[in-house]
Design a protein around this motif. Structure first.
Motif: not given
Length: 736
Positions: A201-212
């Protein structure tokens, strides 16, 4: 103690998974700390905050826009008092109060206080508009501390009752941005992203942080037994899922800031892989902060020593490391209103993340990397025990702002108050495009201008920047300092003592008597042989000097004297003065109409009109020639109570500017980080001019002694509207 680690999903046997956490140490970390007497209580107050007991202030009263609300030029007493009102009266602050018993002494602890969050909250900063991403596990998304926030999540972030740290994510997030009637986090107005630390899930966590657009991604976890070595790097990021995470993390870090808690192994000899990752991935350094846990000895002025270091030192991560007190009473996942005590670097890290959110609100035009630089540059490293191992250029290459760091404490303790103040030199961009230090733009105005300049610049804020790009509003009127006005009693006494009492009592009225009354220094008067010509020399010392000439053109019942006065002022009376000098060259025509036979009633009406060529200080783009005038009337009689005595009443308008203009071409703050170069023109004439009313009595007290009594009332004293002053002088002079 080990810092809070993850339990990983099972991976294929051919892949070497990171070792498991040390469960006994982990349990010790999470246990209640009441046995250490760390925190004074285990619960918060009920109901709403008693707002009448603590209050916020405006950093720059009258300022416009967000900078006007938050800019503080210095630590004022008003700001101190407001911050103290939070610490002393807000139950959500007091719930964090606690003590350590160390070596026979008691050390006070409160993470909101020691990190100076009380000063940010006293200004009304809450992190509103910012997003903090939290990578962790054990989030109770329905906890009351997260009510009303926009919260998104990725991966499986739910509470696992079988976990060793079922509340870990809940606690971390509440410290960063939580708020309830029981406790308040660092940035209670910020929104959140909850993400799992699971490998998949870590890659998705970084992507969501960037998206927000998260200003910070908080990571209160790490890899056990993975020191900062190339071998550790290859063993972790050689795994495809972690390689994908590193790629996603780099994309986020291009704009946001990654915060990692350092190990809780106090005697660790080497930093862990994640907190020190920029050592092997140099491009990440400007986006990285490592956070350690230590309890400072402090007062309201700063940190003086370290009571306890409860985590590893910064070690190889020293160049991007900060310390904070990670001892908190915060949210737990047992229920929507559960709270408990915990300590660790896990809970120091979200203080740093929350601080970045506060700075993002205060400095909305700064990028997260610039906010990171502010936190490091403002960290308190003045305490005993800090030994610098080197310094880092926080302006990334121009070698103008270096901040020291140590291998044990990094840059020092988190200090959000200092991060809100100007760091380094505060400058203003002028019309020619050059940046000038704000301190070089201050100037003083002459007393003849009174309050004209300050009044003319009132209500206008100018845009300035500190060494790290922080934008601040500076009130335009703060650049102008009104001439220091001495108390009227001192002025009248000095004027009286400069007189020859006997001559002033008996001699006919001089047409030049008031020529240099407003100037500093002494005046020497000379009369020609025919009595119709007179000269007055003013020797003020320094840059003040002058000469006045008069000639009687009509004599009889009424005497008419015309004259010319030439003078130079140092700026205290007429014109401007700054660090490079100042003042004015003045020329005036004088006229005096008088009647005085020397033995009975008398009167004198005198005045002048002139022009002044004013020096232009650096802050001003242009100054016109100023006109000025003065007027006085004295009426009196002799032989009132005793032979040869003298009684007089007078009214006068001391010297004041009557017309003139000055101009500043400066960046005017428009709010929200915007500014526009504008021309500010203002008048130099005061809105109200000084009027003096006086009564004086002189008498001979014997062959060798003289008496003087004088009463003066000044309205609009110093040519400042509404200011009054009164003076009484009793003088005796003996001659031998």
């Amino acid at each position: 103690m080990d810092w809070a680690h993850v339990r990983f999903r099972q991976v294929p046997a051919m892949i070497s998974a990171p070792s498991a956490p040390h469960t006994s140490r982990l349990a010790g970390l999470w246990a209640s700390l009441s046995c250490l007497a760390l925190l004074a209580g285990c619960g918060g107050g009920e109901g709403e905050d008693p707002l009448e007991e603590f209050y916020t202030i405006s950093g720059n009263p009258g300022g416009s826009g967000i900078f006007g609300a938050y800019f503080m030029q210095s630590i004022t007493q008003e700001w101190r008092d407001a911050a103290a009102s939070f610490r002393d009266n807000n139950p959500r602050y007091k719930v964090q109060d606690g003590t350590f018993a160390i070596g026979g002494r008691t050390v006070f602890a409160n993470p909101l206080h020691s990190s100076r969050m009380d000063y940010a909250h006293a200004l009304g900063l809450t992190g509103t508009g910012a997003v903090i991403a939290v990578v962790d596990n054990g989030f109770l998304r329905t906890h009351e501390t997260f009510a009303g926030k926009t919260v998104t999540h990725t991966g499986d972030t739910a509470v696992d009752d079988g976990s060793q740290v079922p509340s870990h994510g809940t606690t971390v997030a509440s410290i960063a941005a939580g708020e309830s009637s029981t406790m308040v986090g660092v940035a209670p107005g910020a929104d959140l992203v909850f993400s799992s630390w699971d490998v998949l899930d870590l890659a998705a966590a970084a992507d969501e942080a960037r998206r927000r657009g998260a200003v910070a991604q908080n990571n209160s976890w790490g890899f056990v037994d993975r020191p900062i070595t190339q071998a550790s790097h290859e063993s972790i990021f050689g795994i495809p899922a972690y390689a994908a995470w590193l790629a996603a993390l780099k994309l986020y870090a291009a704009d946001g800031v990654v915060v990692f808690a350092i190990s809780n192994e106090e005697d660790a000899a080497t930093a862990g892989l994640m907190e020190a990752l920029p050592l092997l991935e140099p491009d990440l350094e400007t986006a990285w902060i490592a956070a350690g846990n230590a309890v400072p000895v402090f007062d309201d002025d700063g940190v003086s020593a370290v009571a306890l270091r409860l985590s590893a030192g910064c070690l190889e991560a020293a160049r991007w490391c900060l310390m904070a007190d990670g001892s908190w009473y915060a949210a737990m996942a047992g229920s929507n209103s559960a709270y408990g005590s915990a300590t660790g670097s896990s809970f120091a890290a979200p203080q740093v993340s929350g601080a970045l959110a506060l700075l993002a609100e205060a400095f909305p035009h700064l990028a997260p990397h610039q906010l990171r630089a502010r936190l490091l540059a403002s960290a308190d490293n003045t305490f005993t025990g800090f030994t610098a191992a080197g310094s880092i250029d926080l302006l990334e290459g121009d070698e103008t702002f270096l901040h020291a760091y140590s291998t044990e404490f990094g840059h020092g303790f988190l200090d959000i108050r200092a991060a809100l103040l100007p760091i380094g030199t505060l400058t203003m961009t002028m019309a020619d495009g050059g940046a000038v230090a704000v301190t070089e733009l201050g100037f003083a105005t002459g007393g003849a201008m009174g309050d004209a300049v300050v009044r003319g610049l009132a209500g206008v804020d100018l845009a300035a920047e500190d060494a790290l790009g922080g934008g601040f509003d500076v009130a335009a009127k703060s650049f102008a300092t009104e001439a220091a006005v001495e108390p009227l009693a001192e002025t009248v006494a000095a004027r009286a003592l400069g007189k020859d009492f006997a001559r002033a009592r008996t001699a006919p009225i001089s047409p030049l008597a008031r020529s240099f009354e407003a100037f500093p220094g002494r005046t020497l008067e000379l009369t020609g042989p025919d009595g119709g010509s007179a000269v007055a020399l003013m020797l003020g010392g320094g840059e003040s000097y002058g000469i006045a000439l008069s000639r009687r053109v009509a004599e009889g019942t009424l005497n008419l004297d015309l004259g010319l006065k030439l003078s130079r002022d140092d700026g205290s009376l007429m014109g401007f003065a700054d660090a490079t000098g100042g003042g004015a060259a003045m020329a005036a025509l004088t006229v005096s109409l008088s009647h005085d036979l020397g033995s009975g009633s008398f009167f004198a009406l005198s005045g002048e009109m002139g022009l002044a060529d004013l020096t232009t200080p650096r802050a001003l783009s242009g100054v016109t020639t100023a006109s000025f005038d003065s007027l006085s009337l004295d009426v009196g009689t002799r032989n009132v109570l005793a032979r040869g005595d003298r009684l007089a009443v007078g009214v006068s308008l001391p010297m004041a500017v009557t017309a003139g203009q000055a101009e500043m071409v400066v960046p005017v703050a428009l709010g929200q980080g915007r500014s526009e170069m504008r021309s500010l023109a203002f008048d130099l004439a005061p809105s109200e001019r000084q009027v003096d009313l006086s009564v004086s009595y002189q008498a001979s007290m014997g062959e060798n002694s003289e008496l003087l009594v004088e009463l003066v009332h000044a309205q609009n004293y110093g040519n400042r509207a509404g200011i009054t002053d009164n003076a009484a002088v009793l003088g005796m002079r003996w001659s031998f």
